[in-house]
Design an enzyme around this catalytic site. Structure first.
Site, mmCIF file in Angstrom:
data_model
loop_
_atom_site.group_PDB
_atom_site.id
_atom_site.type_symbol
_atom_site.label_atom_id
_atom_site.label_comp_id
_atom_site.label_asym_id
_atom_site.label_seq_id
_atom_site.Cartn_x
_atom_site.Cartn_y
_atom_site.Cartn_z
ATOM 1 N N LYS A 35 0.618 -1.236 -0.052
ATOM 2 C CA LYS A 35 -0.116 0.076 -0.116
ATOM 3 C C LYS A 35 0.955 1.264 -0.145
ATOM 4 O O LYS A 35 0.960 2.342 -0.492
ATOM 5 C CB LYS A 35 -1.079 0.147 1.616
ATOM 6 C CG LYS A 35 -2.054 0.583 1.050
ATOM 7 C CD LYS A 35 -3.294 0.829 2.227
ATOM 8 C CE LYS A 35 -3.937 -1.187 2.576
ATOM 9 N NZ LYS A 35 -4.709 -1.452 3.738
ATOM 10 N N ARG A 105 -3.282 2.880 8.437
ATOM 11 C CA ARG A 105 -3.717 2.057 7.410
ATOM 12 C C ARG A 105 -2.349 1.084 7.989
ATOM 13 O O ARG A 105 -1.245 1.241 7.188
ATOM 14 C CB ARG A 105 -4.082 2.053 6.068
ATOM 15 C CG ARG A 105 -5.366 4.015 6.418
ATOM 16 C CD ARG A 105 -4.772 4.167 4.741
ATOM 17 N NE ARG A 105 -5.225 2.850 3.957
ATOM 18 C CZ ARG A 105 -5.973 3.455 2.511
ATOM 19 N NH1 ARG A 105 -5.018 4.294 2.052
ATOM 20 N NH2 ARG A 105 -5.923 2.852 1.727
ATOM 21 N N GLY A 114 -8.126 -7.689 4.331
ATOM 22 C CA GLY A 114 -8.967 -7.332 5.613
ATOM 23 C C GLY A 114 -9.006 -8.324 5.991
ATOM 24 O O GLY A 114 -9.463 -8.413 7.692
ATOM 25 N N MET A 116 -6.107 -7.000 8.421
ATOM 26 C CA MET A 116 -5.616 -6.720 9.207
ATOM 27 C C MET A 116 -6.295 -5.229 9.570
ATOM 28 O O MET A 116 -7.330 -5.352 8.726
ATOM 29 C CB MET A 116 -4.071 -5.847 9.070
ATOM 30 C CG MET A 116 -3.028 -7.506 9.553
ATOM 31 S SD MET A 116 -1.248 -6.694 8.767
ATOM 32 C CE MET A 116 -1.349 -6.115 7.304
ATOM 33 N N ARG A 349 -3.328 -2.347 -6.522
ATOM 34 C CA ARG A 349 -2.253 -2.820 -6.193
ATOM 35 C C ARG A 349 -2.800 -4.042 -7.265
ATOM 36 O O ARG A 349 -3.502 -3.660 -8.105
ATOM 37 C CB ARG A 349 -3.064 -4.071 -5.227
ATOM 38 C CG ARG A 349 -4.319 -4.477 -5.096
ATOM 39 C CD ARG A 349 -4.478 -5.169 -3.675
ATOM 40 N NE ARG A 349 -5.700 -4.886 -3.133
ATOM 41 C CZ ARG A 349 -6.156 -5.051 -1.577
ATOM 42 N NH1 ARG A 349 -5.744 -5.205 -0.260
ATOM 43 N NH2 ARG A 349 -7.814 -4.786 -1.986
ATOM 44 N N HIS A 467 -15.938 -9.793 0.598
ATOM 45 C CA HIS A 467 -14.780 -10.623 1.209
ATOM 46 C C HIS A 467 -14.857 -11.876 0.752
ATOM 47 O O HIS A 467 -14.037 -12.575 0.238
ATOM 48 C CB HIS A 467 -14.955 -10.834 3.347
ATOM 49 C CG HIS A 467 -13.680 -11.137 3.092
ATOM 50 N ND1 HIS A 467 -14.542 -13.032 3.574
ATOM 51 C CD2 HIS A 467 -12.950 -11.371 3.689
ATOM 52 C CE1 HIS A 467 -12.985 -13.594 4.320
ATOM 53 N NE2 HIS A 467 -12.023 -12.467 4.079
ATOM 54 N N SER A 777 15.930 -41.439 -13.344
ATOM 55 C CA SER A 777 14.579 -41.285 -13.327
ATOM 56 C C SER A 777 14.831 -40.583 -11.280
ATOM 57 O O SER A 777 14.656 -42.362 -10.881
ATOM 58 C CB SER A 777 13.983 -41.820 -13.191
ATOM 59 O OG SER A 777 12.330 -40.745 -13.212
ATOM 60 N N GLY A 779 12.982 -40.824 -7.558
ATOM 61 C CA GLY A 779 12.010 -41.210 -7.261
ATOM 62 C C GLY A 779 11.736 -40.399 -5.822
ATOM 63 O O GLY A 779 12.105 -40.368 -5.087
ATOM 64 N N CYS A 844 10.805 -38.218 -10.955
ATOM 65 C CA CYS A 844 9.065 -39.212 -11.482
ATOM 66 C C CYS A 844 8.103 -38.980 -9.597
ATOM 67 O O CYS A 844 6.833 -39.491 -9.966
ATOM 68 C CB CYS A 844 8.869 -40.430 -11.436
ATOM 69 S SG CYS A 844 10.109 -41.968 -11.274
ATOM 70 N N TYR A 864 14.042 -33.884 -18.415
ATOM 71 C CA TYR A 864 12.447 -33.920 -18.097
ATOM 72 C C TYR A 864 11.911 -33.656 -16.535
ATOM 73 O O TYR A 864 12.766 -34.311 -16.087
ATOM 74 C CB TYR A 864 11.982 -34.749 -19.064
ATOM 75 C CG TYR A 864 11.666 -36.223 -18.426
ATOM 76 C CD1 TYR A 864 11.300 -36.480 -17.560
ATOM 77 C CD2 TYR A 864 13.059 -36.967 -18.632
ATOM 78 C CE1 TYR A 864 11.606 -37.893 -17.259
ATOM 79 C CE2 TYR A 864 13.407 -38.117 -18.647
ATOM 80 C CZ TYR A 864 12.383 -39.095 -17.891
ATOM 81 O OH TYR A 864 12.264 -40.024 -16.890
HETATM 82 P P1 ADP Z 1 -7.615 -2.469 3.670
HETATM 83 O O1 ADP Z 1 -6.767 -2.952 4.318
HETATM 84 O O2 ADP Z 1 -8.896 -3.456 4.469
HETATM 85 O O3 ADP Z 1 -7.933 -2.127 2.346
HETATM 86 P P2 ADP Z 1 -6.921 0.235 3.792
HETATM 87 O O4 ADP Z 1 -6.494 1.205 4.969
HETATM 88 O O5 ADP Z 1 -7.366 0.300 2.667
HETATM 89 O O6 ADP Z 1 -7.910 -1.084 4.391
HETATM 90 O O7 ADP Z 1 -9.040 1.005 4.683
HETATM 91 C C1 ADP Z 1 -10.250 1.161 3.863
HETATM 92 C C2 ADP Z 1 -10.153 1.846 3.808
HETATM 93 O O8 ADP Z 1 -10.703 2.880 4.083
HETATM 94 C C3 ADP Z 1 -10.484 2.205 2.473
HETATM 95 O O9 ADP Z 1 -11.107 1.666 0.951
HETATM 96 C C4 ADP Z 1 -10.885 3.283 1.997
HETATM 97 O O10 ADP Z 1 -12.218 3.464 0.845
HETATM 98 C C5 ADP Z 1 -11.182 4.286 3.687
HETATM 99 N N1 ADP Z 1 -9.810 4.868 3.957
HETATM 100 C C6 ADP Z 1 -7.953 4.556 3.625
HETATM 101 N N2 ADP Z 1 -7.727 5.584 3.995
HETATM 102 C C7 ADP Z 1 -8.356 6.850 4.136
HETATM 103 C C8 ADP Z 1 -8.014 8.271 4.367
HETATM 104 N N3 ADP Z 1 -7.170 9.464 4.274
HETATM 105 N N4 ADP Z 1 -9.619 8.768 3.466
HETATM 106 C C9 ADP Z 1 -10.671 8.265 3.321
HETATM 107 N N5 ADP Z 1 -10.988 6.837 3.170
HETATM 108 C C10 ADP Z 1 -9.488 6.648 3.480
HETATM 109 MG MG MG Z 2 -7.669 -1.285 1.502
#
Ligand code: ADP
Ligand code: MG
Ligand code: MG
Length: 886
Positions: A35, A105, A114, A116, A349, A467, A777, A779, A844, A864
């Site tokens: 990120k 974040r 999701g 962390m 990403r 999710h 070969s 194994g 093999c 192979y």
């Molecule tokens: P995850 O890794 O679980 O996707 P993120 O760190 O991407 O968590 O945060 C989840 C959501 O929170 C983001 O998709 C975004 O919508 C919102 N978010 C995170 N940082 C900001 C920010 N600086 N301003 C507005 N929304 C934010």
């Molecule tokens: Mg995110």
């Protein structure tokens, strides 16, 4: 490398991104997390990204190494970065007029959707909330932001149960007589903030902290803490993610998607991650913040609807999508927010995709000139090709099927199974051998175990980016999401759909490509190869140098493998041929015989069966080599062990049960895998070898006479000394000659005679062994077993502990232990070729179909790999990747 970076952390721990400066160019995901790297990169290429800074993964590493304490000096660097942020945005932390708010974040080098924690709106306190209300002239929004912060902070930092907050929210909603969060008026939200603070104090034991820097420090620690929660650890185990320092922390200034109907938030993929089609694919929610989209609280709108809502923003988003694809040269998975009609990018990403999508996207991008063939070949995860080989529902059967509901086609596949209502239940029943469908309203990260074990996943809420959908696609698992007509009752373990009720004993079929949910088990068919898949296979063949053969014992398997591109059979096991129909009777008679003469009589009856099998296989593989392994398992495996079965066998053979029992006891061994098996059988009972070699030779002659080019290779198993091989080789040669003479055949057969290298001693003395071998070969199943001293059949009694405690990084029977067992393979090749130049060497064991092991096979110069038919395409691609990686 890791060491150097960790040491470097003491010099620079915080990297800024924004207008003032964007640091960390050239630093990778290892240090800044995925990120963090991409936020900086997007800033650098001029996309609208709210400014912020990234705290390195090395800090997370040292946090754990120092007994969960932040590294010295970190908060000083953080304060400096905050000061720059305040200056750049002309806002102040905790200000009662125009406060700066940030999100905190997580973000590791590998994405863990999701798994962390994230905290939004950090920096708010009582005064700043008033300030925000004033600055935006929108008190409702300010209190909404504050209540979210208290909730998230309470949940993430203090571990307060989310339910406690929900409960308080429900009370307010009742008081104001509204259903939706968005309908609660400003004064209701203000009351809610007070209620939340009370919940916080009651369950957290202290007041909600008013000092933003204090909030920030604890939030940073909480994100580091979330790296090692049970579910995060479990996710890394399942995904086999290792060797990371930890998570980075991204502190980013907030933008607000919840400022009203001109604001919103969304997620999108630049192409369809399910089918791979080049179609922009996303969802957004109006007047919402953060994870409202992913959490499935309200049903989002497809991104195409954005045109009607705000044409300019839609156009800008499309332009950004194109810019991102041409910059990253891959599909991107993006998160964005619109604040009062202004678009901001919050994340990008590389998009997770199904195997089918990976193939299509790679081929399309080559056509579009975005990437070259080699990049395309390297980019497709070889193991994911299995998904292209999966069965689909037969269209005619589907037509007749009773479609109960249609949800979103979240992840393709054709799954048939019985219903399971919790992850734990799905896991337990799948482990017991059942095919189950996991049925949930919506999945959450706690469910990953059960999702992984299930044949398919069905949810009743949540969109294409929920999710369940994201995780299932990552695994290539069939998933139908958001099938709203399916009413799930977790308590009674029943679903009601279309007026009918189904429970745990009922079977349903899920079509992840169309989203249909069907009653009963709908018939499935094998996939059709060709198209983009064929193109990728062509490219793979162009770049690989390693041959790919298959392990097959029947003409059907041989044909299938050939269709998948196998260039020969690397292992044809003959023991399976002795079980079918009448054969087992003759086999048992042979084993029971007390004289050589009786044994020969029984073997003579088996010979025609073997010959016929070989003719079938040689014909299916005509022109390609077929390595036939002589009988390998201990004889007792062919005898019945229960009394009733022994009696039946005695009757069939016309002898007494006692005799059967006696022979079974005689053959009993304490440790049969190290006992009388492999070439040892041929030493004791040369007539078995004679029969098998005669059958092979006669089959080859029969083929030649029919103008079928049979290329037989005879493989002697379990050799540990050259003496074994030279003696048996002589017998094989003599038998071939005798058979040719008996058949009055004077043409060339060119039957090679080689051995399996599966006993460590054979690898150690490969230079000697090679003198009597036309080929080796490896194994690697037995070689692994004997090198580690782990019984392949019993390893599961201790392997889980070994994996948990990091003694082993994986099951050595699935992926070759290159450091240990691999040395023996490498030595075997080198020594073998030192005494016989150009000795043909292959593998093999099961490892022949494992991409990481294939890489190793390429590196040590094997000719192979041989693997099961379904893994042949994977091996072709993995072999090309190995060749290109160099
Ligand atoms: P995850 O890794 O679980 O996707 P993120 O760190 O991407 O968590 O945060 C989840 C959501 O929170 C983001 O998709 C975004 O919508 C919102 N978010 C995170 N940082 C900001 C920010 N600086 N301003 C507005 N929304 C934010
Ligand atoms: Mg995110
Ligand atoms: Mg073996």
């Amino acid at each position: 490398m890791a060491k150097k970076k960790a040491a470097g952390a003491s010099s620079k721990m915080v990297y800024y991104f924004g207008k003032t400066k964007t640091e960390g160019q050239g630093e990778g995901k290892q240090l800044l997390g995925g990120k963090g790297v991409n936020l900086a990169e997007m800033t650098r290429i001029g996309l609208p990204v709210p400014p912020g800074f990234t705290i390195t993964t090395a800090c997370c590493d040292s946090y754990y190494k120092n007994g969960k304490q932040l590294p010295k000096g970190l908060m000083d660097e953080v304060n400096e970065a905050v000061a720059i942020l305040e200056k750049e945005l002309d806002k102040k932390f905790g200000d009662d007029e125009n406060p700066l708010l940030v999100s905190v974040r997580s973000g590791a080098a590998v994405s863990m959707p999701g798994m962390m924690n994230t905290i939004l709106n950090l920096g708010l306190n009582d005064a700043a909330t008033e300030g925000l209300a004033k600055a935006t002239d929108n008190p409702r929004f300010a209190y909404d932001a504050y209540r979210r912060l208290i909730n998230m902070y309470g949940d993430v930092v203090m571990g307060i149960d989310h339910e406690e907050f929900e409960h308080a929210f429900d009370k307010i909603k009742t008081k104001y007589k509204v259903d939706l969060d968005t309908d609660v008026p400003a004064e209701g939200l203000k009351e809610l903030c007070e209620a939340y603070k009370a919940v916080f104090k009651k369950h957290g034991g202290e007041d909600f902290p008013q000092d933003p820097i204090h909030q920030l420090q604890l939030a940073i620690e909480a994100v580091f803490g979330s790296w090692n929660t049970e579910r995060a650890v479990r996710y890394r185990e399942i995904e086999n993610i290792r060797g990371l320092l930890g998570t980075a922390v991204n502190v980013q200034s907030m933008v607000y998607g919840n400022m009203g109907d001109d604001s919103g938030t969304g997620v999108a993929f630049t192409r369809d991650p399910s089918s791979g089609q080049n179609k922009f694919f996303g969802e957004f929610l109006i007047n919402a913040q953060g994870e409202d989209v992913v959490a499935g609280i309200r049903t989002p709108l497809p991104v195409i609807e954005m045109k009607k809502w705000n044409k300019a923003v839609h156009a800008e988003l499309i332009a950004i999508k194109d810019k991102l694809e041409s910059h990253y040269k891959d599909v991107q998975d993006i998160e964005f927010t619109i604040e009062k009609g202004k678009l901001y990018m919050l994340q990008t990403r590389d998009g997770k995709r199904t195997g089918i999508a990976a193939v299509k996207i790679a081929v399309d991008m080559v056509k579009e000139g975005l990437i070259d063939e080699k990049t395309a070949v390297l980019r497709i995860p070889a193991g994911d090709l299995t998904q292209c080989l999966l069965p689909s529902f037969i269209p005619a059967a589907k037509k007749k099927a009773n479609v109960l509901a249609t949800g979103l086609p979240a992840s393709p596949g054709a799954a048939v199974g019985q219903l399971a209502f919790t992850a734990a239940e799905a896991k337990a029943r799948a482990e017991a051998g059942e095919s189950v469908l996991l049925i949930r309203k919506e999945t959450s990260p706690e469910d990953v175990d059960g999702m992984h074990a299930a044949a398919g996943i069905l949810t009743s809420t949540g969109g294409m980016t929920s999710h369940a959908a994201v995780v299932a696609r990552g695994w290539g698992k069939c998933c139908v999401a958001g099938a709203g007509d399916v009413d799930i009752n977790e308590k009674t373990k029943k679903i009601t759909v279309n007026g009918k009720t189904y429970g745990v004993g009922d079977t349903l079929s899920l079509d992840g490509t169309s989203g249909e949910v069907m009653e009963g088990a709908v018939d499935r068919q094998e996939p059709k190869l060709g198209g983009d898949f064929g193109t990728v296979m062509e490219w793979a063949d162009k770049y690989r140098t390693l041959g790919v053969r298959t392990n097959a014992d029947t003409p059907e398997d041989s044909k299938r493998a050939r269709a998948f591109g196998a260039e020969g059979i690397g292992l044809c096991r003959t023991e399976h041929m002795f079980f079918e129909g009448d054969r087992i009777g003759h086999m048992r008679a042979m084993i029971l015989a007390t004289t050589e003469e009786d044994r020969r009589k029984a073997l003579a009856k088996l010979l025609p069966f073997q010959r016929k099998d070989f003719v079938g296989i040689f014909t299916a593989m005509k022109g390609l080599p077929v390595t036939v392994r002589l009988l390998d398992p201990p004889l007792h495996e062919f005898l019945p062990h229960e009394k009733a079965a022994q009696k039946e066998m005695a009757e069939a053979l016309g002898i007494s049960t006692a005799e059967v029992k006696k022979r079974a006891e005689q053959l009993h061994e304490m440790n049969p895998m190290l006992g009388h098996r492999g070439c040892r059988l041929s030493v004791t009972y040369p007539e078995i070898l004679e029969m098998q070699v005669t059958a092979i030779t006669e089959a080859a002659i029969a083929c030649v006479n029919k103008k079928v080019d049979a290329k037989a290779e005879i493989m002697i198993p379990l050799v540990g000394t050259r003496a074994e091989l030279s003696m048996l080789r002589e017998k094989v040669e003599a038998t071939i000659e005798a058979t040719k003479a008996a058949k009055k055949f004077d043409g060339e057969l060119d039957i090679l005679i080689g051995t399996m290298i599966e006993i460590p001693r054979a690898a150690l003395t490969a230079d000697e062994v090679a003198q009597d071998a036309d080929f080796f070969s490896f194994g690697t199943n037995d070689l692994t077993q004997m090198t580690f001293g782990y019984s392949r059949d019993d390893i599961n009694t201790f392997l889980p502990d070994y994996l948990k405690q990091d003694i082993l990084h994986g099951d050595p029977f699935q992926s070759l232990d290159t450091t240990g067992v691999g040395q023996l393979v490498e030595m075997g090749v080198k020594k073998g070729r030192s005494s016989k130049k150009g000795l043909k060497c292959g593998i093999c064991g099961e490892h022949g179909g494992d991409p990481a092991s294939i890489q190793f096979c390429h590196e040590v110069g094997l000719d192979y790999v041989s693997c099961s038919p379904f893994r042949v395409p994977i091996a072709r691609l993995a072999a090309a990747q190995a060749a290109l990686k160099k």
